[in-house]
Design an enzyme around this catalytic site. Structure first.
Site, PDB file in Angstrom:
ATOM      1  N   THR A   1      42.661  33.262 -20.078  1.00  0.00           N
ATOM      2  CA  THR A   1      41.714  32.331 -20.713  1.00  0.00           C
ATOM      3  C   THR A   1      40.496  33.057 -21.276  1.00  0.00           C
ATOM      4  O   THR A   1      40.158  32.915 -22.455  1.00  0.00           O
ATOM      5  CB  THR A   1      41.262  31.270 -19.696  1.00  0.00           C
ATOM      6  OG1 THR A   1      42.405  30.534 -19.248  1.00  0.00           O
ATOM      7  CG2 THR A   1      40.276  30.313 -20.330  1.00  0.00           C
ATOM      8  N   VAL A   2      39.840  33.863 -20.436  1.00  0.00           N
ATOM      9  CA  VAL A   2      38.629  34.558 -20.888  1.00  0.00           C
ATOM     10  C   VAL A   2      38.979  35.695 -21.836  1.00  0.00           C
ATOM     11  O   VAL A   2      38.342  35.868 -22.887  1.00  0.00           O
ATOM     12  CB  VAL A   2      37.819  35.074 -19.691  1.00  0.00           C
ATOM     13  CG1 VAL A   2      36.603  35.863 -20.171  1.00  0.00           C
ATOM     14  CG2 VAL A   2      37.374  33.912 -18.811  1.00  0.00           C
TER      15      VAL A   2
ATOM     16  N   GLY B   1      28.679  31.782 -16.502  1.00  0.00           N
ATOM     17  CA  GLY B   1      29.293  31.715 -17.827  1.00  0.00           C
ATOM     18  C   GLY B   1      28.346  32.065 -18.958  1.00  0.00           C
ATOM     19  O   GLY B   1      27.827  33.176 -19.045  1.00  0.00           O
TER      20      GLY B   1
ATOM     21  N   ILE C   1      25.331  31.026 -19.586  1.00  0.00           N
ATOM     22  CA  ILE C   1      23.888  30.997 -19.337  1.00  0.00           C
ATOM     23  C   ILE C   1      23.390  32.432 -19.164  1.00  0.00           C
ATOM     24  O   ILE C   1      23.867  33.148 -18.289  1.00  0.00           O
ATOM     25  CB  ILE C   1      23.559  30.189 -18.063  1.00  0.00           C
ATOM     26  CG1 ILE C   1      24.102  28.775 -18.169  1.00  0.00           C
ATOM     27  CG2 ILE C   1      22.061  30.159 -17.819  1.00  0.00           C
ATOM     28  CD1 ILE C   1      23.927  27.953 -16.913  1.00  0.00           C
TER      29      ILE C   1
ATOM     30  N   GLY D   1      42.431  21.874 -15.532  1.00  0.00           N
ATOM     31  CA  GLY D   1      42.192  23.312 -15.593  1.00  0.00           C
ATOM     32  C   GLY D   1      40.834  23.731 -15.079  1.00  0.00           C
ATOM     33  O   GLY D   1      40.458  24.900 -15.203  1.00  0.00           O
TER      34      GLY D   1
ATOM     35  N   LYS E   1      28.134  34.666  -6.678  1.00  0.00           N
ATOM     36  CA  LYS E   1      27.147  34.624  -7.754  1.00  0.00           C
ATOM     37  C   LYS E   1      25.725  34.712  -7.207  1.00  0.00           C
ATOM     38  O   LYS E   1      24.858  35.370  -7.799  1.00  0.00           O
ATOM     39  CB  LYS E   1      27.337  33.352  -8.576  1.00  0.00           C
ATOM     40  CG  LYS E   1      28.683  33.296  -9.290  1.00  0.00           C
ATOM     41  CD  LYS E   1      28.959  31.929  -9.868  1.00  0.00           C
ATOM     42  CE  LYS E   1      30.312  31.877 -10.547  1.00  0.00           C
ATOM     43  NZ  LYS E   1      30.663  30.519 -11.032  1.00  0.00           N
TER      44      LYS E   1
ATOM     45  N   GLY F   1      34.870  28.720 -18.481  1.00  0.00           N
ATOM     46  CA  GLY F   1      35.674  28.356 -19.632  1.00  0.00           C
ATOM     47  C   GLY F   1      35.825  29.506 -20.595  1.00  0.00           C
ATOM     48  O   GLY F   1      35.132  30.520 -20.524  1.00  0.00           O
TER      49      GLY F   1
END
Length: 448
Positions: free
Chosen positions: A14-15, A135, A137, A188, A206, A303
């Site tokens: 995905t990434v 992500g 930010i 997902g 994180k 995402g």
């Protein structure tokens, strides 16, 4: 940085797919703004034949890490395969070969980031990791670049989009945790094994990275006080909402007297709190520093494109800033500070009983709290198929006193109590507000 830049991409999921497509789509913009033509020349994949939904030259695909590492034309590696192994070994080899690395790997950076950053410095290259937290930010760039003249005192954030989506949907619809989790998996947003997201591990990784950046430290992930969201019911969220609060999974670190307190836990936030209004899969981080004050950053935390954006911003930073990029200093070993002596605070207590014992249970909790010197600021109920859900907003008590209250109250009811205890952000008002008399309990159609 030279005008022609060759990139090796580790992973095309995905990434990785988002990174590849964005580099192609925006190659002219990147060239105009950086003066560098970027080309992906080698991509590590597990399956050459996999249908990917976009066009890619089969000639750039490889199956073995050594083939990618042995490609001497590569200037920068981008790692988006995740996990510890083999990502750690590949990154170590790339840094040792004196080539820059960009990673989105939160678990790896939380557990081995200090070691990898030292290796990068020893070899005169950079290891960048903006995409590892929140992500799209730019919170890492904020800490590493913009706030260099500030001392950060506190960080609070919604750091996991999956958990935030689940809590948001449970609050809006009244559905149970298993129901909304299944929906998140179908969309997902959640993995087949959702443990890392819903039990707070992902947020802890994180938080460790943000803490290391803010305090030039190296915290142990295992030392972070962690609690997930799987024990929270729709009724808990309903009753908290009626009290004027939203429940969010919050990563929190605060500096006090040279030590830091770290936690990842569900908390009740007042409805006016900036993080209380952040819903769906969005992430948000509030930084409190001595000069700038409070800064809150909000955006999509995961995402394809938000994470790809963070990766490519690291790439353009390398192309334009090079050796001027500030190196993180994660050299000071710092375990999470020991828990402070028990202090009074504010808590949300949820218990479930049969309706016949409701009044007796409510009075037992009130007596126990008042005898401990605390107060019941609010009390609410909701009827459900499994019994009557009670929720209290308690102030002026310690966590240990609340646990003793539950033990005392459990002697009143015939069946074991289903219990949830959460911290409440901020102060609560004194006084008791009773939602309903013992003879009649409010039923909400969403939750009944």
């Amino acid at each position: 940085m030279k005008k022609q830049v060759k990139v090796g991409l580790l992973g095309l999921g995905t990434v990785g797919g988002g990174v590849y497509k964005t580099l192609l789509k925006n190659r002219v913009t990147i060239l105009e703004r950086t003066g560098c033509a970027v080309e992906v020349v080698n991509v590590l994949v597990r399956d050459r034949e996999k249908e990917r939904g976009f066009v890619i030259d089969d000639k750039v695909l490889c199956l073995e890490p050594q083939e990618l590492l042995g490609d001497e034309q590569i200037d920068i590696y981008i790692e988006v395969i995740g996990g510890i192994h083999p990502a750690k070994e590949i990154i170590e080899a790339a840094l040792t070969s004196k080539r820059h690395v960009i990673t989105a790997n939160k678990e790896l950076m939380a557990k081995h980031g200090a070691q990898l950053l030292r290796l990068a410095e020893q070899n005169g290259v950079h290891l960048l990791f903006e995409a590892s937290v929140a992500g799209g930010i730019p919170v890492i760039h904020m800490l590493q670049g913009y706030l260099t003249a500030n001392r950060v005192h506190e960080i609070s954030g919604i750091l996991n989009g999956t958990s935030n989506y689940i809590l948001t949907e449970m609050t809006k619809t009244g559905r149970s945790f298993p129901e909304v989790l299944a929906e998140a998996q179908a969309l997902g947003y959640a993995e087949a094994d959702p443990t890392s997201d819903v039990e707070g591990y992902d947020a802890a990784y994180k938080l460790a990275i943000l803490t290391n950046l803010a305090y030039d430290a190296c915290v142990e992930v295992e030392a972070i006080d962690r609690q997930g969201i799987s024990a929270i019911s729709g009724h808990d969220l309903l009753l908290a909402e009626r009290m004027g609060y939203a429940v969010k999974l919050i990563g929190h670190v605060q500096e006090q007297d040279g030590a830091v307190q770290l936690s990842v836990k569900p908390r009740l936030l007042p409805s006016a709190h900036p993080l209380a209004r952040v819903g769906d899969v969005f992430n948000a981080v509030t930084l409190r520093a001595d000069v700038v004050g409070d800064l809150t950053l909000i955006g999509r935390g995961a995402g394809e494109l938000p994470t790809a954006s963070a990766v490519i911003e690291d790439l353009t930073a390398l192309l334009t800033q090079g050796d001027t990029i500030r190196r993180p200093s994660w050299k000071r070993p710092l375990a999470a500070a020991a828990k402070r002596p028990e202090q009074t605070g504010c808590y949300f207590l949820s218990l479930t009983s049969c309706p016949e014992q409701a009044q007796e249970l409510a009075l037992a909790v009130q007596r126990a709290v008042e005898s401990a010197g605390g107060l019941v600021a609010d009390y609410r109920t909701a009827v459900a198929a499994d019994g009557l859900h009670h929720a209290w907003l308690l102030g002026g008590v310690t966590e240990e006193q609340v646990h003793r209250t539950v033990e005392y109250s459990s002697q009143i009811v015939a069946e074991p109590l289903s219990t949830l205890l959460l911290n409440v952000e901020g102060e609560i008002k004194t006084g008791v507000k009773w939602e309903a008399e013992a003879s009649g309990y409010e039923t909400n159609a969403r939750y009944a």
